[in-house]
Design an enzyme around this catalytic site. Structure first.
Site, mmCIF file in Angstrom:
data_model
loop_
_atom_site.group_PDB
_atom_site.id
_atom_site.type_symbol
_atom_site.label_atom_id
_atom_site.label_comp_id
_atom_site.label_asym_id
_atom_site.label_seq_id
_atom_site.Cartn_x
_atom_site.Cartn_y
_atom_site.Cartn_z
ATOM 1 N N ASN A 229 0.903 -1.152 0.000
ATOM 2 C CA ASN A 229 0.000 0.000 0.000
ATOM 3 C C ASN A 229 0.943 1.203 0.000
ATOM 4 O OD1 ASN A 229 -2.344 -1.519 0.018
ATOM 5 N ND2 ASN A 229 -2.379 -1.660 2.251
ATOM 6 N N GLU A 310 -7.902 -3.331 -3.230
ATOM 7 C CA GLU A 310 -8.129 -2.675 -1.933
ATOM 8 C C GLU A 310 -7.839 -1.171 -2.002
ATOM 9 O OE1 GLU A 310 -5.843 -5.063 0.874
ATOM 10 O OE2 GLU A 310 -7.488 -6.494 1.017
ATOM 11 N N ARG A 343 1.444 -7.976 -8.362
ATOM 12 C CA ARG A 343 0.669 -8.877 -7.492
ATOM 13 C C ARG A 343 -0.678 -9.277 -8.099
ATOM 14 N NH1 ARG A 343 -0.616 -6.900 -2.192
ATOM 15 N NH2 ARG A 343 0.055 -8.710 -1.029
ATOM 16 N N LYS A 379 -0.353 -15.005 -3.915
ATOM 17 C CA LYS A 379 -0.399 -15.493 -2.527
ATOM 18 C C LYS A 379 -0.618 -17.004 -2.532
ATOM 19 C CE LYS A 379 -1.952 -11.289 -0.229
ATOM 20 N NZ LYS A 379 -2.849 -10.649 0.747
ATOM 21 N N ASP A 384 -6.696 -15.085 1.489
ATOM 22 C CA ASP A 384 -5.730 -14.164 2.084
ATOM 23 C C ASP A 384 -5.019 -14.776 3.283
ATOM 24 O OD1 ASP A 384 -4.313 -11.919 2.548
ATOM 25 O OD2 ASP A 384 -5.962 -10.708 3.292
ATOM 26 N N GLU A 412 -0.538 -12.152 10.638
ATOM 27 C CA GLU A 412 -1.780 -11.374 10.608
ATOM 28 C C GLU A 412 -2.986 -12.204 11.023
ATOM 29 O OE1 GLU A 412 -2.688 -9.657 6.768
ATOM 30 O OE2 GLU A 412 -4.657 -8.935 7.441
HETATM 31 C C1 GCV Z 1 -0.935 -4.649 2.646
HETATM 32 C C2 GCV Z 1 -4.805 -8.114 3.459
HETATM 33 C C3 GCV Z 1 -4.288 -7.334 4.633
HETATM 34 C C4 GCV Z 1 -3.834 -5.954 4.197
HETATM 35 C C5 GCV Z 1 -2.773 -6.102 3.107
HETATM 36 C C6 GCV Z 1 -3.394 -6.910 1.955
HETATM 37 C C7 GCV Z 1 -2.409 -7.152 0.837
HETATM 38 O O1 GCV Z 1 -5.979 -7.573 2.995
HETATM 39 O O2 GCV Z 1 -5.278 -7.243 5.611
HETATM 40 O O3 GCV Z 1 -3.313 -5.281 5.312
HETATM 41 O O4 GCV Z 1 -2.327 -4.861 2.666
HETATM 42 O O5 GCV Z 1 -3.833 -8.140 2.437
HETATM 43 O O6 GCV Z 1 -1.840 -8.225 0.812
HETATM 44 O O7 GCV Z 1 -2.229 -6.279 0.001
#
Ligand code: GCV
Length: 720
Positions: A229, A310, A343, A379, A384, A412
């Protein structure tokens, strides 16, 4: 004089060892404690009478200092490093290009197989003299070999008749830091960012060097130092100077710096009206920016990009696709040898389809459309980083594109920094999964190491769990996840159990009493966490925003950010129907995986509720009803944590006091939080099953309302 020095050094080291019962974890797995097994100590001292390191580069200076430091401390006698092999029992380190001696050894054909980063550690006999030789085609390769050799001694392995040949299976082995420029870390649980932006470039924290040492010791060769981000500021002249200062520290360790590129940077810091990737001015702006970066950082690695995900800007803002965006950046980087890691973590609540399908739907048709220096970074699973997910269907489905694996090292969704969860079994489960893309044996590991489709580039990225806590990762055992990630990035076929063994020996002790307790404890810790958080394929039922505690009731707002969207519990049953009668996400997998996931009776039970909406009274293979199995697994999870706590207590006296107490306290938190997860989830789901928690279990001592009303502020890892 030499004897006197030796006496004092020995005394000092033993003194430190004996009274130094307290360790804060800063040294990670590079503790270099004196070898306390006398037989091995004699063997090592006999085999290594002197050390010779050839070469004059910054990297050879690093090797000299690491080897002298490690051997002097472990073998309790001072080692200095020279550059002439004059006798036998010498540890010789060099490359064919920096050493006549290495050239004379006839290792060239073996080295040819090992590329630039591989190495040999072999016993050689030359002119009747026996030596141990660490050789590589590059000095970074010899650095990796030196760390491997130190690891052998740290883990009490014999160094007699060595014949080791090592080569990384992937070309790009990266950490991804989600570190912001204000030093907060998105999803970071070990303090603030170690990058002290305000004091850079003039103040170089010694920690940067220790970070590089730790990473090089496990073969990591790149780091993306900013959050996906992204903040465009990092691309300004002021910050490029700071980044260059870090790159200078990392360079001797073979670690390249990468940055996240905010797609709208041409508008935000470049004064352009658009960031459209097909606009010539935009392409030109990036080209100039990239030139500026390479001027300051000649070995800059490239960009990592989160686009149209996002809320991040991307090519779709201008009606273009992901390949248009990635290729525009790739063209700017190509002349300098840089890469783009684009990504595939994309999903949109305005798209009516199952979130789990969206990345595949968008990216699969783009296979073959990306430039040569573009990776698509995927990923491990399609949602997630959940405690358990099936492997991402994109693995195997984009044969013309190098796919980079993205694992999450930071916890996380797996207990933040208070739960002891060894993640290597999760990584291993995904890497070993068979996609069947080219028939049986087309494992995810073969996709990402490039061997399945013959790619030049291959790689892995791990979302870092590092912060400025003294022990780097918050939980002392979270260091094992950083370690294991690096080892698997080097060789995705290593076993998580062997890695645990290596890590325990270096981080805690070679004492079999310690290993016999810690290894099984670590190996089952991930399954325990799945049991008390998301058994049987449940997923995404955590609390909103902070993602730390349970929140199966989370509803309202974007549906794909609620829990109800994922568990779909109702009076009939629970689970997301992704079979051919539901969202048909199973169709994104190759046969026979598709069939296996599609049919309720064939579906692996640990993924049951990921793929099926299952009646509460459905009978599992062991004859239990679904509801009773859910209860059993939640209780099994909390029991396992209590068991871990007992086992840890049994190690009192075998572990230094400071780390022992630290882990003891964290295990108590984990017990409490696992009970919290279990009770909250069972009470919530019971409203739908209307079935009792079996008599044999202690009843939750709080009400569902109690759990639902818990509010937390300032949980780490998010903007509060
Ligand atoms: C960096 C999830 C996490 C976000 C993260 C996102 C991503 O949604 O909660 O914090 O953002 O993955 O991998 O981009």
């Amino acid at each position: 004089m030499a004897n006197l020095t030796k006496f004092f050094l020995t005394f000092l080291l033993l003194f430190t060892f004996l009274i130094g019962k307290s360790e804060d974890g800063y040294e990670l797995w590079l503790r270099y404690k004196p070898v306390d097994n006398q037989v091995l100590l004699n063997e090592y001292c006999k085999a290594i009478k002197e050390v010779v390191v050839f070469g004059q580069s910054e990297t050879t200076e690093v090797i000299k200092s690491e080897i002298a430091r490690g051997l002097s401390a472990m073998l309790v006698q001072p080692y200095s490093v020279s550059s002439v092999v004059s006798s036998e029992n010498v540890l010789v380190i060099g490359t064919p290009s920096n050493s006549e001696f290495i050239r004379s050894l006839n290792l060239v054909s073996r080295l040819d197989r090992l590329g630039n980063e591989g190495y040999l550690i072999v016993e050689t006999t030359s002119k009747g003299k026996k030596n141990i030789v660490i050789a590589s085609n590059s000095e970074v390769g010899t650095l990796y070999g030196a760390f491997h050799f130190l690891r052998l001694i740290q883990s009490n392995k014999s160094v007699v008749a060595l014949n080791i040949e090592e080569k990384p299976q992937t070309t790009h082995r990266l950490l991804n830091h989600w570190d912001n420029l204000d030093r907060t870390i998105e999803r970071g649980y070990a303090g603030f960012s170690i990058w002290d932006w305000h004091k850079l470039p003039d103040y170089i924290d010694p920690r940067y060097t220790d970070y590089a040492r730790a990473n090089a010791s496990i073969g990591i060769n790149g780091t993306v130092i900013t959050n996906v981000n992204a903040n465009a500021l990092v691309l300004t002249d002021q910050y490029i100077k700071k980044v260059a200062a870090l790159a200078k520290v990392f360079r001797p360790y073979g670690i390249k710096i990468y940055l996240t590129a905010r797609f709208s940077a041409p508008v935000e810091i470049g004064g352009l009206k658009t960031a459209d990737p097909l606009d010539a001015q935009v392409a030109d702006w990036w080209k100039t920016k990239v030139e500026e970066i390479y001027k300051a950082i000649p070995d800059f690695g490239g960009f990592l990009v989160k686009a149209n995900s996002e809320g991040q800007p991307g090519p779709q803002n201008y009606g273009r696709n992901h390949a248009d965006g990635a290729n525009m950046l790739a063209k700017a980087l190509a002349p300098h040898g840089g890469v783009v890691m684009w990504r595939a973590f994309v999903y949109d609540h305005n798209v009516p389809d199952d979130r789990a399908k969206q990345a595949y739907t968008e990216f699969n048709p783009l296979d073959g459309k990306f430039d040569e220096n573009v990776f698509v970074q995927v990923k491990n699973g399609a949602i997630d980083f959940q405690p358990r997910e099936p492997f991402h269907p994109l693995f195997g489905a984009m044969p013309k594109t190098p796919l980079m694996m993205e694992f999450q090292i930071t916890q996380e969704y797996t207990g933040c920094a208070t739960h002891l969860v060894y993640l290597a079994p999760l990584f291993e489960e995904c890497l070993d999964a068979d996609t069947h893309a080219k028939g049986k044996g087309s494992t995810v590991a073969k996709v990402i190491d490039g061997s399945l489709d013959n790619h030049l580039y291959s790689g892995m990225a791990g979302v870092s769990n590092i912060g400025n806590d003294r022990n780097w990762t918050g939980h002392p055992f979270a260091q094992s996840n950083w370690y294991a990630y690096g080892r698997l990035a080097w060789n995705p076929n290593l076993s998580s159990e062997d890695i645990a063994d290596e890590w325990i020996r270096q981080t805690f002790s070679n004492d079999s009493k310690v290993i016999d307790v810690l290894k099984p404890m670590m190996m089952q810790s991930r399954e325990a966490m799945v049991d008390y958080m998301t058994p049987l394929g449940l997923h995404h039922i955590m609390a909103r925003n902070h993602h730390w505690g349970p929140g199966p009731w989370v509803d309202g707002g974007r549906p794909d950010w609620t829990s109800l969207y994922y568990h779909r519990a109702d009076s009939l049953g629970i689970g997301f129907n992704r079979s051919s009668t539901g969202s048909n996400a199973v169709a994104q997998y190759y046969e026979p995986v598709r069939q296996q996931f599609d049919k309720l009776e064939n579906c692996p039970e640990n993924l049951l509720l990921w793929f099926h909406h299952v009646p509460w009274t459905y009978k599992l293979k062991n004859g239990q009803t679904l509801w009773n199995a859910i209860c059993d697994q939640y209780y099994r999870g909390t029991d396992a944590v209590k068991q871990m706590q007992k086992q840890w207590q049994g190690l009192k006296g075998s572990i230094d006091d400071q780390r022992f107490d630290h882990v003891s306290q964290l295990l108590q938190i984990q017990v409490n939080e696992s009970v919290w997860w279990r009770n909250a989830c069972l009470l919530y789901f019971q409203q739908f099953s209307k079935m009792p928690i079996p008599e044999k279990y202690e009843k939750p001592d709080k009400t569902l309302e109690y759990y639902q009303n818990l509010q937390f502020r300032y949980v780490p890892g998010i903007e509060n």
